[in-house]
Design a protein around this motif. Structure first.
Motif, PDB file in Angstrom:
ATOM      1  N   LEU A 153     -10.196   0.413   3.478  1.00 16.71           N
ATOM      2  CA  LEU A 153     -10.211  -1.041   3.409  1.00 16.71           C
ATOM      3  C   LEU A 153      -8.800  -1.606   3.450  1.00 16.71           C
ATOM      4  O   LEU A 153      -8.557  -2.649   4.060  1.00 16.71           O
ATOM      5  N   GLU A 154      -7.861  -0.931   2.807  1.00 18.47           N
ATOM      6  CA  GLU A 154      -6.487  -1.415   2.799  1.00 18.47           C
ATOM      7  C   GLU A 154      -5.929  -1.535   4.209  1.00 18.47           C
ATOM      8  O   GLU A 154      -5.394  -2.579   4.599  1.00 18.47           O
TER       9      GLU A 154
ATOM     10  N   PHE B  31       0.837  -1.206   0.000  1.00 15.94           N
ATOM     11  CA  PHE B  31       0.000   0.000   0.000  1.00 15.94           C
ATOM     12  C   PHE B  31       0.868   1.250   0.000  1.00 15.94           C
ATOM     13  O   PHE B  31       0.542   2.250  -0.659  1.00 15.94           O
TER      14      PHE B  31
ATOM     15  N   GLY C  16      -1.967  -0.224  -3.948  1.00 26.46           N
ATOM     16  CA  GLY C  16      -3.231  -0.743  -3.446  1.00 26.46           C
ATOM     17  C   GLY C  16      -4.385  -0.448  -4.390  1.00 26.46           C
ATOM     18  O   GLY C  16      -4.402   0.573  -5.071  1.00 26.46           O
ATOM     19  N   ILE C  17      -5.353  -1.350  -4.413  1.00 27.47           N
ATOM     20  CA  ILE C  17      -6.509  -1.172  -5.300  1.00 27.47           C
ATOM     21  C   ILE C  17      -7.815  -1.054  -4.517  1.00 27.47           C
ATOM     22  O   ILE C  17      -8.880  -0.865  -5.114  1.00 27.47           O
ATOM     23  N   CYS C  18      -7.763  -1.178  -3.184  1.00 25.85           N
ATOM     24  CA  CYS C  18      -8.992  -1.215  -2.381  1.00 25.85           C
ATOM     25  C   CYS C  18      -9.408   0.136  -1.807  1.00 25.85           C
ATOM     26  O   CYS C  18     -10.547   0.296  -1.368  1.00 25.85           O
ATOM     27  N   GLY C  19      -8.510   1.105  -1.756  1.00 22.05           N
ATOM     28  CA  GLY C  19      -8.807   2.359  -1.071  1.00 22.05           C
ATOM     29  C   GLY C  19      -8.277   2.304   0.346  1.00 22.05           C
ATOM     30  O   GLY C  19      -8.224   1.237   0.969  1.00 22.05           O
TER      31      GLY C  19
ATOM     32  N   ILE D  27      -7.867  -4.363   6.310  1.00 21.12           N
ATOM     33  CA  ILE D  27      -7.503  -5.759   6.111  1.00 21.12           C
ATOM     34  C   ILE D  27      -6.088  -6.045   6.621  1.00 21.12           C
ATOM     35  O   ILE D  27      -5.819  -7.118   7.154  1.00 21.12           O
TER      36      ILE D  27
ATOM     37  N   ALA E 161     -13.875  -6.492   4.936  1.00 18.69           N
ATOM     38  CA  ALA E 161     -14.475  -6.031   3.684  1.00 18.69           C
ATOM     39  C   ALA E 161     -15.991  -6.193   3.713  1.00 18.69           C
ATOM     40  O   ALA E 161     -16.737  -5.293   3.308  1.00 18.69           O
ATOM     41  N   ASN E 162     -16.448  -7.333   4.221  1.00 25.55           N
ATOM     42  CA  ASN E 162     -17.879  -7.587   4.298  1.00 25.55           C
ATOM     43  C   ASN E 162     -18.557  -6.594   5.231  1.00 25.55           C
ATOM     44  O   ASN E 162     -19.648  -6.081   4.938  1.00 25.55           O
TER      45      ASN E 162
END
Length: 289
Positions: free
Chosen positions: A91-92, A80, A85-88, A95, A230-231
């Motif tokens: 969220l990064e 990250f 990172g691709i999740c933002g 997790i 994430a959920n």
């Protein structure tokens, strides 16, 4: 302020015009037979341990007792940090923090079971990420933890949080429901929206099996904690957008318990099915013939 079901909790929130966190805090004061200062001290200590357990593995990673995990959260943070990172950001970090807690636990470090050791990363992962993103105070996060505690209590009272009884849906699933509800309140949502988020999470994670490789709380537990964050974030987003949940939390808890009891014993923490029996898993844990 005592309650046994989500509908009772919502009614108390409505009657007294209080958020879920405050109802839960007052319930603790009424039933714990200790002072308000002691209750606050215990919760503050829990938050302190959560913070320590998220950062320990990232800063000084070490192999787990079973040797199946170790160093993953540090790799994620480095990834990250390089802008890959691709999740933002929310969220990064969420997790990475969740996975770090599982590393801390598996290397005999101190964690907060929220509600279990195998699901201990979800609540701190999401809440600490949101704290950094929105500059929430520790007091804000402490209130959110009371909210999370209320959801966990409802699951324990009316179902289970044990993988051996209900599968991983009862561990990471419930932890994610706790985190989603707490996040909604932290971000200004109503008690009803908190319940919607918790119910959505249990619906989305319904049927998740518990299949620890080698019988250890390491793999696939660590990755499932990341998925739980994430959920929870997805469910919180939906609830805050005003999307209702068709099935109330009380009913979803009952459904989750029913599904869990119907899972075959091989898929309930016995390491006799699922990922635990994959040839590569057996070869790496050296516990299968």
């Amino acid at each position: 302020m005592d309650f046994n079901h989500a509908k009772d909790l919502l009614e108390l929130c409505k009657i007294h015009n209080l958020p879920i966190s405050e109802v839960m805090k007052r319930r603790e004061l009424e039933l714990a037979e200790i002072s308000a200062d002691e209750v606050e001290c215990k919760m503050r200590r829990a938050l302190e341990i959560m913070k320590e357990s998220t950062h320990k593995a990232i800063e000084s990673p070490s192999k787990s007792m079973g040797g199946l995990i170790g160093g993953e959260s540090q790799k994620l943070m480095a990834h990250f940090g390089e802008g890959k990172g691709i999740c933002g950001a929310k969220l990064e970090k969420g997790i990475a923090y969740a996975m770090a807690v599982l590393e801390t636990n598996a290397s005999m470090g101190l964690i907060v079971a929220a509600p279990t050791a195998g699901s201990a990363g979800v609540v701190p992962g999401l809440l600490l990420s949101l704290q950094e993103a929105y500059d929430f105070s520790d007091e804000d996060v402490l209130q959110a933890l009371y909210n999370a505690g209320a959801i966990g209590y409802l699951a324990m009272k009316n179902a289970t949080v044990a993988g051996a009884v209900g599968g991983c849906q009862a561990e990471v699933g419930v932890a994610s429901a706790m985190a989603a509800s707490a996040a909604v309140e932290l971000l200004g949502g109503t008690p009803e929206q908190c319940m919607n988020a918790a119910s959505t999470v249990l619906m989305n994670m319904l049927g998740l099996v518990c299949d620890p490789v080698g019988g250890l709380v390491e793999y696939p537990c660590q990755a499932r904690n990341a998925a739980g964050v994430a959920n929870a974030l997805i469910a919180a987003e939906m609830a805050l957008a005003g999307i209702p949940q068709l099935i109330p939390l009380d009913e979803m808890i009952t459904v989750m318990y029913s599904v869990g009891r119907r899972l075959p014993v091989e898929l309930r923490e016995t390491a006799l099915g699922g990922c635990a029996t994959a040839p590569s898993a057996c070869a790496n844990c050296n516990m299968c013939s």
